[in-house]
Design an enzyme around this catalytic site. Sequence first.
Site, PDB file in Angstrom:
ATOM      1  N   ASP A 531      -4.328   6.864   2.612  1.00 40.22           N
ATOM      2  CA  ASP A 531      -3.151   6.117   3.064  1.00 40.22           C
ATOM      3  C   ASP A 531      -3.565   4.815   3.747  1.00 40.22           C
ATOM      4  OD1 ASP A 531      -0.502   5.456   3.602  1.00 40.22           O
ATOM      5  OD2 ASP A 531      -0.441   6.608   5.453  1.00 40.22           O
ATOM      6  N   MET A 532      -4.497   4.096   3.144  1.00 43.81           N
ATOM      7  CA  MET A 532      -4.968   2.832   3.700  1.00 43.81           C
ATOM      8  C   MET A 532      -4.211   1.646   3.104  1.00 43.81           C
ATOM      9  SD  MET A 532      -7.049   3.343   6.082  1.00 43.81           S
ATOM     10  CE  MET A 532      -8.031   4.666   6.791  1.00 43.81           C
TER      11      MET A 532
END
Length: 852
Positions: A531-532
């Site tokens: 989830d970057m």
Amino acid sequence: MEKLVAIIMAVFAAPLLIGGAYLLSLGGSPYYLFAGAAMLATAFLLFKKHWSAYGVYAIFIVVTLVWSLWESGFYWWALATRLGFPLIFGLLMLLPWVSKKMHGKHAQVTTTNNTKKSPLYYWGLMASVVVGALLSFGSMANNATDKLGELDLTAKDDGGQNATSTNLGDPLSTGEQTPDGEWSAYGRTDYGQRYSPLTQINTENVKDLELAWQIQTGDVKGPNDVGETTYQATPLKIGNALYMCTPHNWVLALDADSGETLWKFDPKVGENLQRQHQTCRGVSYYAGQAGTKSTTPAANASTETASDSAVSDTTDNNVVAANKPAATGDTLVQKIAGNTFENPSKQCDAKIFIPTSDAKLYALDPKTGQRCQDFGEDGALDLMHNMPFQQAGYYYSTSAPVVAGGVIIVAGAVNDNYDVNSPSGVIRAYDVNTGELMWNWDSGDPDNTAPFDVNDPTQVYRTSSPNSWSTASADEELGLAYFPMGNRTPDQLGSYRNAAEEKYATSVVALDLKTGEARWVQQFVHHDLWDMDTPAQPTLLDLNTADGVQPALVVPTKQGDVYVLNRATGEPIVPIKERDAPQGYLIAGEHASPTQPYSGLSFAPEKLTEKDMWGASLIDQMMCRIEFNKLNYDGRYTPPSTNGTLVYPGNFGTFNWGGLAVDPENGVMFGMPTYLAFTSKLIPKDTLGDVETNKGEQGVNANEGADYAVEMGPFLSPLGVPCQQPPWGTIAGADLVTGEIAYQRKNGTVQDLSPIPIKFELGVPGIGGPIITKGGVAFLSAATENNFRAYDLKNGDVLWNVRIPAGGQATPMTYLNSKGEQMVVLVAGGHGSVGTKIGDYVVAYKLGDQAK
């Protein structure tokens, strides 16, 4: 007294003994087992009133001192948690009510004068306690974490002859320039610099800022709102009016001099607990062909409306005008019906655009707040058109769209990890005057940009394709818009992605303003499993490099890297390299990229070790160490796993949507790097049970349709403080040409986080953004502390610091009012998931009379 101290010490020692043994079995430090045994032995001897308790405890403190200095160095916040309770127990033992009860082989010694004195054990303990206290408190004078230096701001000092950058100018979507005293887009202009050329407030007089006005909007978090109901808006300033939104997507026009409400538009979005976010970061502005001056609402808008219109009480009205400040909330005095004017304006030249959390886009007349009837259907577009899945609350826009090249380009957020089959992350351009769909770019089908038929349900975008939930930028001269891209949901499961999604996820992409075609893409994480998302608006400026002046784009990432690219080509200006990435702990059918990129300009933290674990006491510090050793962690980009993985930097981000502020004349940046470790755990669906899911981004999310749910959250001690030692929040300045970080300093105190409001400056996390002025001042709130600060851009010194009535998790802005006074405005409404104080305030500051 001595027995009470012994009992308390034994109670404290028991978990250290048991937990220390478990930690040692995990390969962790043996200290805690030793500490538990030493304290338990001391407690036993103390209970027996034996002087040898003092000898045992003196040895324990000496060992603790040596161990603490070896692990943490001369750093106060690391030493304090290691030495605090051991020294407190030592002080208690030195009290006369305890020491006078001691006896045994080494009882008090009778001197030649027949006086009594304490044995060597007593003095040994006293010496160890005193040395420990001196070392601990002495370390407060040592700045063990900050990098102190200065930025070279010669462009302002010598008239620009040595400037490292050239100023692009301040465009509007019509090609005109934004006046110096205005703020016409989220980042002031579509360049996203968050830079104001105003100089009235400077490093010498900023200390004299005083509250000019304060209002309350009336829009507050309700009992049935989602947890992340947040107030993150940055107002626009056009003419002498401010335009802003609230968490429930109200739009307010305020008088720039007084904060008085001129009109209010309420789209009535309603409640929906399926949304992960209930927020609005800003509205967008289109200047039209008439320019900016004619758009300012009349100060007596409600009077004009009453005399010029026939208002129907039965119409579904959603616009309100007022002559009273919004602080009155429910006393807004007169409704203006959106459709009940006898002679309504069918066309709006200039427009204010607001995207809403129920997936609508409204176009409003800046003068009146009425819906522009010539745009879309009665001034609105339904953004769910052509979506493959249309679950209510799964798609919405939290960031202001970008207006450029005659179109308004709308992107949106898709709920993370709720359902494999979710709406598309498509980016769409609509004619700024009519609302006609001009092109659509879907990262899951990037070559098909011809506009879909919005009335044809058989034409659908790609399921769950990577979205762009943050703010975009645009360069009309190059004909490009720049979008920070997120990931496909589910974030931690990569098997659902096609080749195009893999290419464009977690990147910045340059789209052609006319056709929507992708001109170039630069990816920041390959096969993102963490989830970057690229979280922040790209910033555009021209940099004077060794290869000549280059059109630059600067974008920060959650991982802490700051990428500096040529915005025409996507090629790096500051070098980008690849390094090996961890490959272990993968679930069946998953893979991890063997390498990951990193930038030559980076605020990424060092890999965590057990020594970095922290807590308020030895016990919760030990428990953090136990969890650290239980989690899978081989450094940055350790893949998610069923055992649980430590993610650092966490998906809260070193940088988030607040992004950077850039001085385009000096080629430098100011930002707020934040450091919080997170944990991520994949849960097989057949073991999920009845656990509650989908209550926000943190906690357990179901990933409906997938084999695994995911549990995420910050890596916290049992007391709810971060498990890694501070600082957790900093401010920093860097040169964008050389990639050199000039300074990085801890930022913020724990006064609003701890039960006791003590102003200990640990450096606290935050979410929000900074601005810079040509006066050499940076303004930032954002931290999890109800304070608003001004900093010297050159070195990061705090020049002004005031308390605000609620959390300031928004980006401020600055402008000139009608009297030519420079104002600084901040929304203070708190952040639902960060835990700052909730409110509905807008605060404005200007220089006091004595400073003018």
